[in-house]
Design a protein around this motif. Structure first.
Motif, PDB file in Angstrom:
ATOM      1  N   ASP A 129     -27.421   6.316 -26.079  1.00 58.02           N
ATOM      2  CA  ASP A 129     -28.270   7.348 -24.608  1.00 58.02           C
ATOM      3  C   ASP A 129     -28.677   7.409 -23.634  1.00 58.02           C
ATOM      4  OD1 ASP A 129     -31.109   9.167 -24.341  1.00 58.02           O
ATOM      5  OD2 ASP A 129     -32.122   8.768 -25.974  1.00 58.02           O
ATOM      6  N   GLU A 130     -27.968   8.175 -23.303  1.00 58.83           N
ATOM      7  CA  GLU A 130     -26.630   8.823 -22.257  1.00 58.83           C
ATOM      8  C   GLU A 130     -28.780   8.964 -21.095  1.00 58.83           C
ATOM      9  OE1 GLU A 130     -24.182   9.078 -18.660  1.00 58.83           O
ATOM     10  OE2 GLU A 130     -23.870   8.864 -20.442  1.00 58.83           O
ATOM     11  N   GLU A 131     -28.931   9.784 -21.170  1.00 60.21           N
ATOM     12  CA  GLU A 131     -31.031  10.466 -20.792  1.00 60.21           C
ATOM     13  C   GLU A 131     -31.457   8.577 -20.422  1.00 60.21           C
ATOM     14  OE1 GLU A 131     -30.595  12.764 -18.760  1.00 60.21           O
ATOM     15  OE2 GLU A 131     -28.657  13.092 -19.522  1.00 60.21           O
ATOM     16  N   ALA A 132     -31.452   7.889 -21.297  1.00 60.56           N
ATOM     17  CA  ALA A 132     -32.450   6.672 -21.674  1.00 60.56           C
ATOM     18  C   ALA A 132     -31.280   6.068 -20.626  1.00 60.56           C
ATOM     19  CB  ALA A 132     -31.967   5.785 -22.886  1.00 60.56           C
ATOM     20  N   VAL A 175     -23.838   3.483 -14.995  1.00 59.28           N
ATOM     21  CA  VAL A 175     -23.917   3.514 -16.365  1.00 59.28           C
ATOM     22  C   VAL A 175     -23.113   3.090 -16.905  1.00 59.28           C
ATOM     23  CG1 VAL A 175     -23.478   5.111 -18.047  1.00 59.28           C
ATOM     24  CG2 VAL A 175     -24.777   5.685 -16.159  1.00 59.28           C
ATOM     25  N   ASP A 197     -23.025   7.167 -12.193  1.00 54.54           N
ATOM     26  CA  ASP A 197     -22.143   7.092 -12.831  1.00 54.54           C
ATOM     27  C   ASP A 197     -21.502   5.926 -13.407  1.00 54.54           C
ATOM     28  OD1 ASP A 197     -23.080  10.055 -13.514  1.00 54.54           O
ATOM     29  OD2 ASP A 197     -20.478  11.220 -11.928  1.00 54.54           O
ATOM     30  N   ASN A 238     -36.607   6.470  -8.790  1.00 54.91           N
ATOM     31  CA  ASN A 238     -38.405   6.198  -8.826  1.00 54.91           C
ATOM     32  C   ASN A 238     -39.696   6.686  -7.751  1.00 54.91           C
ATOM     33  OD1 ASN A 238     -37.194   7.496 -11.566  1.00 54.91           O
ATOM     34  ND2 ASN A 238     -37.607   5.680 -12.150  1.00 54.91           N
ATOM     35  N   ARG A 266     -32.140   4.309 -12.561  1.00 59.46           N
ATOM     36  CA  ARG A 266     -33.319   4.439 -11.846  1.00 59.46           C
ATOM     37  C   ARG A 266     -34.645   3.406 -11.805  1.00 59.46           C
ATOM     38  NH1 ARG A 266     -31.553   8.977  -9.478  1.00 59.46           N
ATOM     39  NH2 ARG A 266     -30.257  10.279 -11.006  1.00 59.46           N
ATOM     40  N   ARG A 278     -29.770   6.195 -18.061  1.00 56.81           N
ATOM     41  CA  ARG A 278     -30.174   7.253 -16.834  1.00 56.81           C
ATOM     42  C   ARG A 278     -31.286   6.411 -15.528  1.00 56.81           C
ATOM     43  NH1 ARG A 278     -25.415  10.624 -14.106  1.00 56.81           N
ATOM     44  NH2 ARG A 278     -23.978  10.437 -15.833  1.00 56.81           N
ATOM     45  N   ALA A 279     -31.953   7.034 -17.003  1.00 53.76           N
ATOM     46  CA  ALA A 279     -34.042   6.342 -16.785  1.00 53.76           C
ATOM     47  C   ALA A 279     -33.817   5.081 -16.372  1.00 53.76           C
ATOM     48  CB  ALA A 279     -34.461   7.248 -18.097  1.00 53.76           C
TER      49      ALA A 279
END
Length: 532
Positions: free
Chosen positions: A452-455, A422, A419, A74, A461, A457-458
């Motif tokens: 929550d995969e997207e959360a 995670v 990956d 980010n 980052r 990964r966020a």
């Protein structure tokens, strides 16, 4: 002594090992060891728990560098603590003794690095080691590096191991034995519960032998080159600038940041980059500064209560004061803790053929490298990718040795690294929630829904960063594009070698001090063979 057979630049783990072995040769050469930092470690460096105050802050033993903004994180700048002084980063690191996996070194050999297979470097590891457990096929007991079990580990660290076992991981009492996989206590580079940095382990305290001159508070600014050969070094110290002459070789041991920096300042490196800074190009070596690799790490912080946990609280201050006398007398108690007392090596999935993630269990909150203070005790459970695919680089910011270089790890530029993280973050959350660790009632500082995969990964980052193992920027190889050959000689320049973590073709599966010492030991053998 302005002239010597060998000039060694950098007094960290590799430089100290190399200087000591050369100085002890049957026919001892004259050696000058040049170190930009000081000669004696501070009191906080000698006390293992002092790491909590040495790593987070810029001080006389920590350059406290930063990366360029990282798109994969980010746009955040990463933090790069690097040791300054005789002992290098062994003055400020967590003292963990880990070699990596045999496959790491066999992979180097498969790339054409003859002489670097695990069977060939194991004797060097054993030669360096003085393990309190004694000597066997995997360990040595007569070397300069004191390797010991933690003197007084926190009971909470033991609860971490039990919780990991409850999650299906097995316990491993020796990460440097036949099999690295599992969880357990790390062995540490300590003697009698006190940090033993690499310089004191190998060189001892002054006075040094007459044929070894150690110049501290002295910065190397340029390698002197004549007719394709390194003939000396320009240095700047308390008495100003001076020229040192090398009759045989100049050997760089500055590490993955400083060694490529000095090569480029001397006109050895990517021609277009050097010319753009007004540096005359002596040798166009595009790989100098490339191939930067580091262990990207995610930290799960949880406020907890428990015996032996550190934090900025009156209770902990009282425990430290009460523990001062036992520590001074016996090297035991909370002050002997390296903070990262336990950890392990795990597989991200059953499909992985060997561990690809590493855990560090710290007995204190390590929020933003410990630079964000919390008035609470707690733990930090780290997970890092052992063999990242992302590759970065180091570049000069200016033709000035006093200017920090530009460090660009390019974290998460390879999607596979994210990956793996995670999977690792999900595992450390499982361990934290398992008994008996869960009974300490941890409150997670930065919670995330791991389902929550997207959360997830966020969050990675937003919070991941290095765990301080940069390597690879003067890559060793058999190919003409490599910076050094398997004898560590810089390609196209006679009388010049590099011997430190920068020569690693690929990052080892673990902490890097022990492998860096091994490189110094190997370099000593290569140099003495060439000079005989």
């Amino acid at each position: 002594m302005d002239e010597a057979d060998y000039i060694i630049i950098g007094g960290g783990p590799a430089g100290a090992a190399l200087a000591a072995r050369l100085a002890a040769a049957a026919v001892a050469p004259k050696i000058i060891l040049v170190e930009a930092g000081g000669r004696r470690p501070s009191l906080l460096s000698r006390i293992p728990a002092g790491i909590a105050l040495r790593v987070p802050l810029r001080n006389r033993e920590n350059y406290a560098l930063q990366t360029l903004p990282q798109p994969g994180l980010n746009g955040r700048r990463g933090y790069v603590p690097r040791g300054r002084g005789l002992g290098g980063s062994s003055l400020i690191n967590a003292m963990i003794y880990v070699r990596g996996q045999p496959e790491d070194y066999d992979h180097w050999a498969s790339l054409g690095c003859t002489g670097w297979s695990f069977a060939e470097v194991l004797p060097l590891f054993r030669r360096a080691e003085a393990n309190r457990r004694g000597s066997d096929a995997w360990h040595g007991a007569e070397g300069p590096l004191a390797v010991a079990d933690p003197a007084s580990p926190s009971p909470v660290s033991r609860d971490f191991i039990r919780a990991a076992r409850a999650c299906g991981l097995r316990e491993n009492a020796d990460f440097n034995g036949p099999d690295q996989e599992g969880v357990g206590f790390y062995q540490v580079l300590q003697k009698d519960g006190r940090r033993l940095d690499a310089a004191r382990a190998y060189l001892g305290d002054p006075p040094y032998p007459a044929h070894l001159q150690v110049l501290t508070e002295t910065r190397a600014s340029r390698i002197v080159l004549a007719d394709g050969r390194a003939t000396g070094v320009i240095v700047e110290g308390p008495a100003g600038q001076r020229a040192l002459k090398a009759r045989r070789e100049v050997i760089l041991c500055g590490g993955a940041i400083a060694s490529p920096q000095l090569l480029m300042l001397s006109g050895i490196g990517p021609a277009a980059h050097l010319a753009g800074l007004g540096i005359p190009v002596i040798r166009d070596l595009p790989a100098v500064g490339e191939n930067l690799q580091d262990h990207l790490d995610y930290t799960l912080n949880a406020a907890m209560r428990g015996q032996g946990l550190l934090g900025y609280t009156p209770a902990v201050l009282g425990e430290i004061l009460r523990g001062a006398l036992p520590y001074l007398r016996h090297g035991t108690g909370i002050l002997s803790s390296n903070v990262a007392e336990a950890g392990g090596f795990i597989r991200s999935s059953p499909m992985a053929d060997r561990p690809d993630l590493q855990l560090h269990f710290c007995t204190g909150l390590v929020d933003d490298h410990g630079r964000r203070f919390h008035a609470a005790t707690g733990i930090a459970l780290h997970v890092c990718v052992l063999r990242p695919q992302s590759r970065g680089r180091v570049r000069l910011a200016a033709a000035d040795p006093r200017r920090p270089v530009e460090i660009d790890p390019r974290f998460l530029s390879a999607p596979a690294d994210l990956d793996l993280l995670v999977a690792g973050v999900r595992m450390v959350h499982r361990i934290l929630a398992a008994e008996p660790l869960a009974r300490h009632h941890g409150r997670i500082l930065h919670p995330v829904d791991v389902a929550d995969e997207e959360a997830l990964r966020a969050m990675i980052r937003a919070r991941a960063d290095t765990i301080y193992h940069p390597v690879g920027t003067c890559r060793m190889g058999a190919d003409p594009a490599s910076v050094v050959d398997p004898q560590l000689r810089v390609r196209g320049i006679a009388g010049l070698r590099v011997a430190d973590a920068s020569i690693m073709p690929t990052l080892v599966s673990g902490n890097t001090q022990a492998p860096t010492v091994m490189i110094g030991e190997k370099a000593a053998d290569l140099v003495l063979q060439a000079g005989s």
